[in-house]
Design a protein around this motif. Sequence first.
Motif, short mmCIF file in Angstrom:
data_model
loop_
_atom_site.label_atom_id
_atom_site.label_comp_id
_atom_site.label_asym_id
_atom_site.label_seq_id
_atom_site.Cartn_x
_atom_site.Cartn_y
_atom_site.Cartn_z
N THR A 53 88.36 44.46 67.67
CA THR A 53 87.13 44.48 68.45
C THR A 53 87.40 44.00 69.87
OG1 THR A 53 85.88 43.98 66.44
CG2 THR A 53 84.73 43.73 68.54
N VAL A 54 86.78 44.68 70.83
CA VAL A 54 86.79 44.21 72.21
C VAL A 54 85.71 43.13 72.33
CG1 VAL A 54 86.55 44.88 74.63
CG2 VAL A 54 87.50 46.50 72.97
N VAL A 107 92.67 52.56 80.43
CA VAL A 107 92.07 51.28 80.76
C VAL A 107 92.87 50.63 81.88
CG1 VAL A 107 91.10 50.91 78.47
CG2 VAL A 107 93.40 50.08 78.99
N SER A 108 92.23 49.69 82.54
CA SER A 108 92.88 48.86 83.55
C SER A 108 92.86 47.42 83.05
CB SER A 108 92.15 48.98 84.89
OG SER A 108 92.74 48.13 85.86
N LEU A 109 94.04 46.81 82.96
CA LEU A 109 94.17 45.49 82.36
C LEU A 109 94.64 44.47 83.37
CD1 LEU A 109 95.89 46.52 79.00
CD2 LEU A 109 93.46 46.22 79.44
N LEU A 111 89.95 44.77 82.73
CA LEU A 111 89.32 44.91 84.04
C LEU A 111 88.39 46.12 84.10
CD1 LEU A 111 92.38 44.11 86.36
CD2 LEU A 111 90.65 42.53 85.46
N LYS A 112 88.78 47.19 83.40
CA LYS A 112 88.01 48.42 83.51
C LYS A 112 88.32 49.31 82.33
CE LYS A 112 87.17 52.26 86.76
NZ LYS A 112 87.62 52.86 88.04
N GLY A 113 87.30 50.03 81.82
CA GLY A 113 87.53 51.05 80.81
C GLY A 113 86.97 50.76 79.44
N LEU A 114 86.66 49.50 79.12
CA LEU A 114 86.15 49.15 77.80
C LEU A 114 84.90 48.29 77.93
CD1 LEU A 114 89.48 48.27 75.93
CD2 LEU A 114 88.14 50.38 75.71
N GLN A 115 84.15 48.23 76.84
CA GLN A 115 82.95 47.41 76.77
C GLN A 115 83.03 46.52 75.53
OE1 GLN A 115 79.60 50.06 76.78
NE2 GLN A 115 79.91 50.73 78.90
N ALA A 116 82.26 45.44 75.59
CA ALA A 116 82.26 44.50 74.47
C ALA A 116 81.76 45.17 73.19
CB ALA A 116 81.39 43.29 74.81
N HIS A 117 82.32 44.72 72.07
CA HIS A 117 81.94 45.15 70.71
C HIS A 117 82.46 46.53 70.34
CE1 HIS A 117 79.47 41.62 70.96
NE2 HIS A 117 78.65 42.16 71.86
#
Length: 523
Positions: A84-85, A354-356, A367-373
Amino acid sequence: MNKYIVRTSLVWCALFAVAAVSYLYRDRLFSHSVAIDSSQPIASGPMQETNKDTAGLATKMETPLVPVQLTSEQVARIGVKTGTVEYKQLNDEIRATGTVNVDERLESSVQVRFSGYIRRVFANATYQYVRKGEPLLTIYSPDLVATQQDYLLARRNQVALTGSSVDGVATGASSLTDAAEQRLRQWDIPESEIAKLQQSGKAIAELSIDSPASGYIMERNVLPNMYVEPATKLYTVADLSRVWVDAQVFQNDVGRLKRGDTIAVTVDAYPGRTFHGRVEEILPQVDLTTRTVRVRLSVTNPGVLLKPGMFVNVNLKSSLGRQLTVPATAVFQTGLRQVVFIDHGNDSLEPKDVSLGARVGDDFVVLKGLQAHQQIVTSANFLLDSESQLQASAGSYTPPPPGVGQQRAAKPGEQQPTVSIDLVTIPDPPQKGPNTFRVKLTAASGQPVIGAQVTVTFFMAAMPAMGMRAMTANSQLSEKSPGAYERTGALASGGTWQVTITAKQNGQTIGTKQLRVNATGGM
């Protein structure tokens, strides 16, 4: 007139010659270009393939990825796991090595402001511990003795002339006394010595010089009977109750530190003992050999256990606050980008660029590309990336017309392709390297098909992210027994191969079959 005509004719001839030469040069260059271009499609060999692949890589850079749809059996077989994010309170930790040094702000230099001769030396050893106010040495100075005598004479005159009725005499005597006393203070004569001079009324021949601070003598330049001047550094005294540690931190980690971050220092000489401090300064210099930056740490030193020059281990801790994170195992690094597979449920997996940020422990900062849960894949990412590229390549391939490889109405004089094709590999599943391929052909009547020409073709799409070109392996099978065909061939890599089996008889295709085979042995 004739000269004019001749001259004009020569000019026109020269112009035509230049034009002809230009035309021939351009025509030759154009022909040469065409020859070069026309030769490339039929060129072969490793060098030509490399140039073509490099050109393709420069234009496309990366093979596009497409969503992957797997069956539950495939998910279980390749070991797909999900995570999980989520947001986490992160405390970054950097490990480094360092060296103990003296805190320069806690160093004191002992000097005198007059010339003289050293008589007795009390602090006579380097690294000797002295306390503030403790005598270090005694010194005899002719200039100092003369100034003391002037001061005593001025005091006696002041007492004698106090009751004088002459205007200005008493005031002048007091001024002389104040001037002589001020000269003694400017020479940094201690108040205790001036008080002793006033009480005794005699000049002090040997003046005692006391330590200005408590600490260890790091430098000593005094010997009995030595002549010294104001420029002579007699002692250097350092307080080691707090020291500096110069930590060598890799330049990639410096951006994660800031002044005031807490640190912990351990030494192999004291197992289980930890010394605490803070980041005091990040020095503006990178070591060109080790690519490290010196970070100055201020560390308390109880019991003076940390010695200058000692090698220590440093654990630097920095609070990054609440950050969106993803497990490090969920990130597939292609070299040019970072990919995470999102699980949408029902075994549908979508690749996402994604940007990490920094890696902290077992997590990456997003940093960019994903959202929580969001649910993401945390294992088997390499296999999923390969599968996504295969499906992307398959999507860009123009499929054969409908009905190819299936039963269709036979033309006059043409056999109908109703042959059953079965493939067996030894070993099963096949492996990277040599394998034996066996194909069994069975007619609709159940009888074995004999005298056929059987070809097995293995194909794997290009994977530029791994530096791999498309691979093809062809095997022409021989009939070993009625309806049974066999041949040994080699696979250049493990992974998923697209297999096409073609059976022909008398020049006519009597059957085809396409399937996928997962080979073992790695890339």
